[in-house]
Design an enzyme around this catalytic site. Sequence first.
Site, PDB file in Angstrom:
ATOM      1  N   LYS A  14      32.278 -17.731  -9.833  1.00 42.34           N
ATOM      2  CA  LYS A  14      33.309 -17.319  -8.865  1.00 42.34           C
ATOM      3  C   LYS A  14      34.132 -18.514  -8.406  1.00 42.34           C
ATOM      4  O   LYS A  14      35.363 -18.473  -8.435  1.00 42.34           O
ATOM      5  CB  LYS A  14      32.641 -16.665  -7.642  1.00 42.34           C
ATOM      6  CG  LYS A  14      33.584 -16.501  -6.454  1.00 42.34           C
ATOM      7  CD  LYS A  14      32.921 -15.859  -5.245  1.00 42.34           C
ATOM      8  CE  LYS A  14      32.368 -16.783  -4.215  1.00 42.34           C
ATOM      9  NZ  LYS A  14      33.274 -17.350  -3.227  1.00 42.34           N
ATOM     10  N   ASN A  15      33.453 -19.558  -7.964  1.00 42.87           N
ATOM     11  CA  ASN A  15      34.207 -20.633  -7.313  1.00 42.87           C
ATOM     12  C   ASN A  15      34.994 -21.498  -8.301  1.00 42.87           C
ATOM     13  O   ASN A  15      35.942 -22.181  -7.901  1.00 42.87           O
ATOM     14  CB  ASN A  15      33.292 -21.460  -6.404  1.00 42.87           C
ATOM     15  CG  ASN A  15      32.914 -20.667  -5.153  1.00 42.87           C
ATOM     16  OD1 ASN A  15      33.535 -19.641  -4.852  1.00 42.87           O
ATOM     17  ND2 ASN A  15      31.896 -21.122  -4.441  1.00 42.87           N
TER      18      ASN A  15
ATOM     19  N   CYS B 208      34.564 -15.920   4.127  1.00 42.58           N
ATOM     20  CA  CYS B 208      33.340 -15.708   4.906  1.00 42.58           C
ATOM     21  C   CYS B 208      33.461 -16.364   6.266  1.00 42.58           C
ATOM     22  O   CYS B 208      33.973 -17.473   6.385  1.00 42.58           O
ATOM     23  CB  CYS B 208      32.143 -16.303   4.164  1.00 42.58           C
ATOM     24  SG  CYS B 208      31.642 -15.347   2.735  1.00 42.58           S
TER      25      CYS B 208
ATOM     26  N   ARG C 266      36.602 -23.356  10.043  1.00 36.02           N
ATOM     27  CA  ARG C 266      36.863 -23.856   8.683  1.00 36.02           C
ATOM     28  C   ARG C 266      38.233 -24.542   8.659  1.00 36.02           C
ATOM     29  O   ARG C 266      39.207 -23.994   8.133  1.00 36.02           O
ATOM     30  CB  ARG C 266      36.760 -22.722   7.654  1.00 36.02           C
ATOM     31  CG  ARG C 266      35.354 -22.165   7.583  1.00 36.02           C
ATOM     32  CD  ARG C 266      35.186 -21.085   6.542  1.00 36.02           C
ATOM     33  NE  ARG C 266      35.034 -21.597   5.191  1.00 36.02           N
ATOM     34  CZ  ARG C 266      34.676 -20.857   4.148  1.00 36.02           C
ATOM     35  NH1 ARG C 266      34.436 -19.578   4.294  1.00 36.02           N
ATOM     36  NH2 ARG C 266      34.565 -21.394   2.945  1.00 36.02           N
TER      37      ARG C 266
ATOM     38  N   ARG D  13      32.269  -9.297  -3.320  1.00 36.48           N
ATOM     39  CA  ARG D  13      33.248 -10.380  -3.431  1.00 36.48           C
ATOM     40  C   ARG D  13      32.772 -11.425  -4.444  1.00 36.48           C
ATOM     41  O   ARG D  13      33.602 -12.139  -5.019  1.00 36.48           O
ATOM     42  CB  ARG D  13      33.439 -11.067  -2.073  1.00 36.48           C
ATOM     43  CG  ARG D  13      34.240 -10.252  -1.091  1.00 36.48           C
ATOM     44  CD  ARG D  13      34.534 -11.075   0.143  1.00 36.48           C
ATOM     45  NE  ARG D  13      34.755 -12.455  -0.248  1.00 36.48           N
ATOM     46  CZ  ARG D  13      34.338 -13.524   0.420  1.00 36.48           C
ATOM     47  NH1 ARG D  13      33.696 -13.387   1.552  1.00 36.48           N
ATOM     48  NH2 ARG D  13      34.579 -14.737  -0.018  1.00 36.48           N
TER      49      ARG D  13
ATOM     50  N   ASP E 226      25.445 -22.597  -0.476  1.00 31.71           N
ATOM     51  CA  ASP E 226      25.594 -21.213  -0.935  1.00 31.71           C
ATOM     52  C   ASP E 226      24.277 -20.617  -1.448  1.00 31.71           C
ATOM     53  O   ASP E 226      24.227 -19.438  -1.792  1.00 31.71           O
ATOM     54  CB  ASP E 226      26.660 -21.119  -2.041  1.00 31.71           C
ATOM     55  CG  ASP E 226      28.053 -21.358  -1.492  1.00 31.71           C
ATOM     56  OD1 ASP E 226      28.228 -21.321  -0.263  1.00 31.71           O
ATOM     57  OD2 ASP E 226      28.976 -21.594  -2.304  1.00 31.71           O
TER      58      ASP E 226
HETATM   59  N1  EPU Z   1      36.110 -29.150   6.354  1.00 32.30           N
HETATM   60  C1  EPU Z   1      36.872 -29.813   7.292  1.00 32.30           C
HETATM   61  N2  EPU Z   1      38.179 -30.077   6.993  1.00 32.30           N
HETATM   62  C2  EPU Z   1      38.736 -29.700   5.831  1.00 32.30           C
HETATM   63  C3  EPU Z   1      37.965 -29.045   4.864  1.00 32.30           C
HETATM   64  C4  EPU Z   1      36.638 -28.776   5.165  1.00 32.30           C
HETATM   65  O1  EPU Z   1      36.401 -30.147   8.363  1.00 32.30           O
HETATM   66  O2  EPU Z   1      39.929 -29.969   5.630  1.00 32.30           O
HETATM   67  C5  EPU Z   1      34.724 -28.837   6.658  1.00 32.30           C
HETATM   68  C6  EPU Z   1      34.460 -27.335   6.645  1.00 32.30           C
HETATM   69  O3  EPU Z   1      34.803 -26.760   7.880  1.00 32.30           O
HETATM   70  C7  EPU Z   1      32.988 -27.281   6.360  1.00 32.30           C
HETATM   71  C8  EPU Z   1      32.797 -28.454   5.407  1.00 32.30           C
HETATM   72  O4  EPU Z   1      33.897 -29.322   5.622  1.00 32.30           O
HETATM   73  O5  EPU Z   1      32.267 -27.512   7.524  1.00 32.30           O
HETATM   74  C9  EPU Z   1      32.750 -28.081   3.945  1.00 32.30           C
HETATM   75  O6  EPU Z   1      33.901 -27.345   3.579  1.00 32.30           O
HETATM   76  P1  EPU Z   1      34.440 -27.300   2.097  1.00 32.30           P
HETATM   77  O7  EPU Z   1      35.877 -27.632   2.119  1.00 32.30           O
HETATM   78  O8  EPU Z   1      33.555 -28.131   1.214  1.00 32.30           O
HETATM   79  O9  EPU Z   1      34.206 -25.780   1.717  1.00 32.30           O
HETATM   80  P2  EPU Z   1      35.256 -24.718   1.184  1.00 32.30           P
HETATM   81  O10 EPU Z   1      36.129 -25.337   0.151  1.00 32.30           O
HETATM   82  O11 EPU Z   1      35.868 -24.029   2.324  1.00 32.30           O
HETATM   83  C10 EPU Z   1      33.756 -23.984  -0.808  1.00 32.30           C
HETATM   84  C11 EPU Z   1      33.226 -22.684  -1.345  1.00 32.30           C
HETATM   85  C12 EPU Z   1      32.184 -22.137  -0.402  1.00 32.30           C
HETATM   86  C13 EPU Z   1      31.070 -23.184  -0.281  1.00 32.30           C
HETATM   87  C14 EPU Z   1      31.635 -24.518   0.179  1.00 32.30           C
HETATM   88  C15 EPU Z   1      30.612 -25.634   0.238  1.00 32.30           C
HETATM   89  C16 EPU Z   1      35.045 -21.725  -2.574  1.00 32.30           C
HETATM   90  C17 EPU Z   1      36.123 -20.712  -2.654  1.00 32.30           C
HETATM   91  N3  EPU Z   1      34.321 -21.748  -1.471  1.00 32.30           N
HETATM   92  O12 EPU Z   1      34.305 -23.681   0.473  1.00 32.30           O
HETATM   93  O13 EPU Z   1      31.683 -20.999  -1.044  1.00 32.30           O
HETATM   94  O14 EPU Z   1      30.126 -22.736   0.662  1.00 32.30           O
HETATM   95  O15 EPU Z   1      32.684 -24.919  -0.717  1.00 32.30           O
HETATM   96  O16 EPU Z   1      30.014 -25.825  -0.997  1.00 32.30           O
HETATM   97  O17 EPU Z   1      34.822 -22.480  -3.516  1.00 32.30           O
HETATM   98  C18 EPU Z   1      30.629 -18.930  -1.183  1.00 32.30           C
HETATM   99  O18 EPU Z   1      30.871 -18.946  -2.399  1.00 32.30           O
HETATM  100  O19 EPU Z   1      29.855 -18.096  -0.634  1.00 32.30           O
HETATM  101  C19 EPU Z   1      31.246 -19.923  -0.312  1.00 32.30           C
HETATM  102  C20 EPU Z   1      31.336 -19.802   1.004  1.00 32.30           C
END
Ligand code: EPU
Length: 428
Positions: A24-25, A119, A124, A399, A307
């Site tokens: 997915k990701n 989610c 975020r 999803r 995850d």
């Molecule tokens: N964060 C910040 N500032 C930013 C970006 C992130 O403070 O500009 C914080 C976030 O709030 C969080 C942490 O950094 O506390 C990690 O966020 P990250 O950006 O790594 O996560 P994401 O890109 O929003 C992706 C996956 C998530 C997975 C996370 C961590 C996708 C679409 N989503 O989210 O997947 O949990 O990385 O590995 O790739 C899932 O598949 O169930 C899912 C939630």
Amino acid sequence: MDKEKLVINGGKPLKGDVYISGAKNAAVAIVAATILCDEPVTLENVPEIGDIGICVKILYEMGASIKIIDKNTIRIDTRGISDPVVPYELARSIRASSYFMGTLLGRFKKADVPLPGGCDLGDRPIDQHIKAFNALGAEYSLEGGIVRLRAKDLIGSQIFFDKHTVGGTINAICAAVKAKGLTVIENANKEPHIVDLANFLNSMGADIMGAGTDVIKIRGVDYLKGITYSVIPDQIEAGTYMVAAAATKGDVWIKNVIPKHLESITAKLRKVGATVEEYDECVHVYVDGPLLKTTLKTLPHPGFPTDMQPQFSTLLTIAEGTSVVTDDIFDNRFRYANELRRMGADITVEGTTAVIQGVPELTGAAVRATDLRAGIALVIAGLMASGTTVVENIYHIERGYENIEDKLMGLGADIVRVREYETVKRTG
Ligand code: EPU
């Protein structure tokens, strides 16, 4: 309002083979990145799940032409997109809509993208994404919930992430791939799906080095050619079936996987008493003794993925002794704990730490998925529990998991999807 539920008659060990779908990701990032391609692309091994449906719909509504070749193969031609504006409601339903910021900016030097949804795992923010866009020369403003990015030109630059971010790393790569000159991303994330995105872009003619390490170097190119590309297998779906196999004290062959991506999950499963055998594209998981307590802390790749935390914590509810689980990647990743308590689990959450005292067994109950991974954790709990479990709000699960009940039925689970007005008819 979602009226579908999964009804599980639990207490049976999972047994047999399961085939893992595309990641997915990785797929959500790659579908969004087709915007950068100057010719049509064909994507294979794309999972048929809700988040992909929404990403593809976003492309279509912006003017891309889409051909569904079969349920896991899509041909996408984004040349028809002329206005880099992402539809509001679609963007708000998934987190991955944030990738349209990087890809539209990379192609059009401007983008209007509603703040992403996805989610509800706590706050975020996107400050690191914006930091990367600013470094490349884009200006940012937020108007009525819409992120507006504007650049005269994108110029390669040094980007240092202050904190680990998967999405920020992906967006920085996408915005830099056609920027002028060299971009260096430091403190980059290393997840398999980031490497897969880079491989996809490189196959089209991009010049990205170092994906999978914490320094990624990108030399901007002008043109990306059309290709056929196959998405990697889903690390988290594979890990989920590994944990489900162990949690039900079953014996499952998990096929079409990259065992290297599963190492942190394999190591933890061995720690709690499961046997995990690794083969070229397959792992075999079985349990023939008691499950044991452990401590677990989530970390960016190659650490234990956040995850996978809800699924693994669910297994720990029946492990002998007291386990401690810390997950501080997001603020709110233990929302399933309340639901597990309904099923007899002894789990106490304080902040970002859960203390889990193993109990002999879980008992079936009506529970509600609060997010994707929480939802699948409750399905695993239902498979482990004696009696009947009803998991509501399964749209969260759809999803991210392809054919969930078919795959579980193939492993001998007694699981059926029902609509609210339907009589429960048992299968499996
Ligand atoms: N964060 C910040 N500032 C930013 C970006 C992130 O403070 O500009 C914080 C976030 O709030 C969080 C942490 O950094 O506390 C990690 O966020 P990250 O950006 O790594 O996560 P994401 O890109 O929003 C992706 C996956 C998530 C997975 C996370 C961590 C996708 C679409 N989503 O989210 O997947 O949990 O990385 O590995 O790739 C899932 O598949 O169930 C899912 C939630």
